[in-house]
Design a protein around this motif. Structure first.
Motif, PDB file in Angstrom:
ATOM      1  N   SER A  17      -6.832   5.161   0.632  1.00  0.00           N
ATOM      2  CA  SER A  17      -7.695   5.195   1.887  1.00  0.00           C
ATOM      3  C   SER A  17      -6.585   5.980   2.830  1.00  0.00           C
ATOM      4  O   SER A  17      -5.742   6.605   2.440  1.00  0.00           O
ATOM      5  N   THR A  18      -6.871   5.437   4.019  1.00  0.00           N
ATOM      6  CA  THR A  18      -5.974   5.799   5.078  1.00  0.00           C
ATOM      7  C   THR A  18      -4.926   5.030   5.477  1.00  0.00           C
ATOM      8  O   THR A  18      -4.621   3.780   5.351  1.00  0.00           O
ATOM      9  N   ALA A  45       0.853  -1.315   0.246  1.00  0.00           N
ATOM     10  CA  ALA A  45      -0.077   0.051   0.092  1.00  0.00           C
ATOM     11  C   ALA A  45       0.773   1.432   0.050  1.00  0.00           C
ATOM     12  O   ALA A  45       0.407   2.401  -0.075  1.00  0.00           O
ATOM     13  N   CYS A  46       2.011   1.078   0.006  1.00  0.00           N
ATOM     14  CA  CYS A  46       3.082   2.297   0.187  1.00  0.00           C
ATOM     15  C   CYS A  46       4.056   2.420  -0.906  1.00  0.00           C
ATOM     16  O   CYS A  46       4.386   1.306  -1.641  1.00  0.00           O
ATOM     17  N   SER A  71     -10.885   9.246   2.445  1.00  0.00           N
ATOM     18  CA  SER A  71     -10.892   8.362   1.619  1.00  0.00           C
ATOM     19  C   SER A  71     -11.124   8.937   0.265  1.00  0.00           C
ATOM     20  O   SER A  71     -11.698   9.793   0.272  1.00  0.00           O
ATOM     21  N   MET A  72     -10.690   8.453  -0.786  1.00  0.00           N
ATOM     22  CA  MET A  72     -11.016   8.615  -2.138  1.00  0.00           C
ATOM     23  C   MET A  72     -11.398   7.313  -3.045  1.00  0.00           C
ATOM     24  O   MET A  72     -10.435   6.437  -2.986  1.00  0.00           O
ATOM     25  N   ILE A  73     -12.426   7.344  -3.592  1.00  0.00           N
ATOM     26  CA  ILE A  73     -12.812   6.184  -4.455  1.00  0.00           C
ATOM     27  C   ILE A  73     -12.844   6.844  -6.085  1.00  0.00           C
ATOM     28  O   ILE A  73     -13.755   7.417  -6.319  1.00  0.00           O
ATOM     29  N   CYS A  87      -2.733   4.360   0.476  1.00  0.00           N
ATOM     30  CA  CYS A  87      -2.988   5.572   0.888  1.00  0.00           C
ATOM     31  C   CYS A  87      -2.876   6.778  -0.048  1.00  0.00           C
ATOM     32  O   CYS A  87      -2.420   6.624  -0.905  1.00  0.00           O
ATOM     33  N   LEU A  88      -3.995   7.588   0.354  1.00  0.00           N
ATOM     34  CA  LEU A  88      -3.964   8.848  -0.474  1.00  0.00           C
ATOM     35  C   LEU A  88      -2.539   8.996  -0.906  1.00  0.00           C
ATOM     36  O   LEU A  88      -2.315   9.776  -1.881  1.00  0.00           O
TER      37      LEU A  88
END
Length: 184
Positions: free
Chosen positions: A122-123, A54-55, A179-181, A149-150
Motif C-alpha cells: 500500500s501507501t 513495512a520498509c 494500493s496493490m492486493i 509500501c509498493l
C-alpha cells in the motif's frame, strides 16, 4: 490438478462500486517489474528506511520481494483520490492517506471472504505504532494490519500505472493513492 481460483470480476465490481475507488486493474503478477532503483531511492531519500517492518530492509531482499509478488498469480492495483488545499503541505497530504488505507483494508477483507489468500502492498510506510519494533529486532505487533509500501518491493508505481493506462497525476489539489492486493 486443481486450477487456481480466479477473481470474479462481476462480484469485485459490485463490491468496488460501494467505495470511492477511482480506477483499478487486475494484473498478472508475472508482468509486474521489480526494480533495484526504487530501493536505492528508499535508501537514499526516505527518512523511514530501516525504521519499520513495512520498509526495507525489514521487508526482505529485493529478490525475496519479487518472489513474494510472483507467488500470487493475480493482483488488483487500484487508486483513490483525495483533495488537498496545498500539495506541498506534507502534513495535510498525509492526513488523507487513512481514508485510502480504510478502502484497502475493506477490499482485503472482501477478498479473504471470497476465499483468497492475500498480501497487501500500500501507501508509504506503516504508522500503526508510535514506535515500531523493527529496530529492536522484535516481531511486528500488528502483522495482519501492517502493509508494506509498493516501493518497498521494488514496484515503480508510475511506470506500472502508465503501462496499465491509469492516471498517475491529476494535477491541482488532488492526490492519487495507490494500493496493490496480491491474490491466490
Amino acid at each position: 490438478m486443481s486450477k487456481e481460483k480466479k477473481l470474479d470480476t462481476g462480484r469485485l465490481e459490485e463490491f468496488i462500486a460501494q467505495y470511492p475507488i477511482y480506477e483499478y486493474r487486475i494484473l498478472d503478477t508475472a508482468t509486474i517489474a521489480v526494480e533495484e532503483r526504487v530501493r536505492m531511492i528508499c535508501k537514499e531519500e526516505c527518512e523511514r528506511y530501516g525504521s519499520t517492518w513495512a520498509c526495507p530492509p525489514a521487508v526482505g531482499s529485493l529478490s525475496e520481494c519479487e518472489a513474494r509478488i510472483r507467488s500470487y498469480p493475480e493482483a488488483i492495483l487500484f487508486t483513490s483520490v483525495a483533495e488537498v488545499t496545498d500539495f506541498l503541505n506534507m502534513k495535510e497530504l498525509l492526513s488523507t492517506r487513512m481514508a485510502h488505507e480504510n478502502i484497502t483494508n475493506a477490499l482485503g477483507r472482501f477478498l479473504r471472504e471470497e476465499g483468497f489468500e492475500i498480501f497487501i502492498l500500500s501507501t508509504e510506510s506503516c504508522e500503526i505504532c508510535e514506535n515500531c519494533t523493527w529496530p529492536q529486532g522484535k516481531p511486528c505487533r500488528h502483522p495482519e494490519h501492517m502493509h508494506p509500501c509498493l516501493e518497498s518491493h521494488g514496484v515503480v508505481v508510475q511506470e506500472l500505472a502508465e503501462r496499465e493506462g491509469m492516471e498517475y497525476n491529476l494535477g491541482g489539489g488532488t492526490v492519487l493513492w495507490f494500493s496493490m492486493i496480491l491474490c491466490r
